[in-house]
Design a protein around this motif. Structure first.
Motif: not given
Length: 342
Positions: A170-172, A225-226, A234-237, A241-243
């Motif tokens: 969530f921070q990312s 997915l993670l 990693q730019s597509f945070s 969250v979805i995963a």
């Protein structure tokens, strides 16, 4: 964690057993959500943790008082008589009274007689205390493999680690402040409650296996997915969250409630207490191992590879469920015992 699912399984009708035991998990996650909400409201208060505990305290006292009101399990009363602790006539009288109290005053006497007869038949060979080695024989061993397999995979598919990693995910995604983290926890708690209630609603309609197979499949997909997120994007945070939400949703319709349901109903009455204790012990031992091993494993092979390992274990878990786990929907505990003894 140990006594509640066993008590519910032994005292409720087979046709709603799945719903009632799953409700235990539903109220656990509802308690988590309420805890998250209180934590969110108290996050900026000095010593706010005291507020969290003070809210929980009265609920625990109500729970403790309610325990004194509960009748003994009818099956346990008959088991005690079979082991020489009291006469069978007195045990049957007390068991019948417990059934009437549990089912309501309108319960038909034929229902009471049928349950007593069914339980007596399953206990015909019981003359003394079950030895510890008996857990590893015949139908008890088959049930132990199923129960321990479920609670082991419940943990080693990464459940503690994924949830402990939720804050970083969530921070990312931009939730960096403490208040943002508590809001994210409330969101996770809400998803857990909704998906657990879905499992409660469907477990006695669809059965245990469909929920397990569907949920574990979603769990494996979330782990992969993670893996993709931490390895390549990693730019597509939003993907993380979805995963994460997919993982939590899948877990709460499968391993979350169904594992505890299965371990409470598959063990033979004669060895149920000890066998369930072994399953609970294995569950928390596996939880501790995964929790403590996650950081060293992540440091050694990287975050992406760690989630990949959990995903591969998830595939083994799915195969285990498909091959080993029987459907117990609508069966009495005695019918399940007979099914596993074949």
């Amino acid at each position: 964690m140990h006594g509640a699912p066993m008590y519910i399984a032994e005292t409720c009708p087979g046709e709603i057993r799945g719903t009632l035991i799953s409700m235990k998990e539903a109220f656990i996650v509802l308690g988590m959500l309420l805890g998250y909400l209180v934590g969110y409201l108290a996050v900026d208060t000095v010593g706010g943790w005291r507020i969290v505990y003070s809210v929980a305290g009265p609920i625990a006292l109500i729970m403790a008082a309610g325990m004194w009101w509960l009748p003994s399990s009818p099956r346990w009363l008959l088991l005690c008589a079979c082991k020489g602790r009291g006469t069978m006539d007195l045990a049957e009288e007390r068991a019948a009274a417990a059934i009437r109290r549990l089912r309501g005053t309108g319960v038909h006497e034929q229902v009471v007689s049928h349950q007593l007869q069914e339980t007596r038949q399953s206990l015909e060979q019981v003359q003394n205390e079950a030895s510890f080695s008996e857990i590893f024989e015949g139908g008890s061993l088959k049930a132990l493999v199923i129960g321990c397999g479920l609670v082991l995979f419940q943990q080693i598919t990464g459940q503690p680690s994924v949830l402990y990693y939720a804050a970083a995910i969530f921070q990312s995604a931009g939730f960096a402040a403490a208040s943002d983290a508590t809001r994210a926890s409330v969101l996770l708690g809400f998803v857990k409650v909704v998906m657990t209630l879905f499992a409660v609603w469907k477990v006695d309609k669809l059965g245990r296996r469909p929920l397990l197979i569907t949920g574990v499949t979603g769990l494996v997909l979330a782990l992969f997915l993670l893996t993709v997120y931490y390895a390549f994007v990693q730019s597509f945070s939003a993907l993380a969250v979805i995963a994460l939400l997919l993982y939590v949703s899948s877990y709460q319709v499968s391993f979350g409630p169904i594992s505890w349901l299965m371990v409470s109903e598959i063990f033979p009455l004669r060895t149920r207490g000890r066998a369930l204790s072994i399953a609970v012990l294995l569950n928390f031992a596996a939880n501790a191992v995964v929790t403590f091993a996650f950081s060293p494993l992540e440091a050694a092979i990287g975050t992406a590879a760690t989630f990949l390992v959990f995903g591969i274990i998830g595939i083994f878990a799915l195969v285990f469920v498909i091959i080993k786990v029987p459907e117990t929907k609508g069966l009495s505990l005695e019918e399940i015992e007979e099914k596993l003894s074949r």
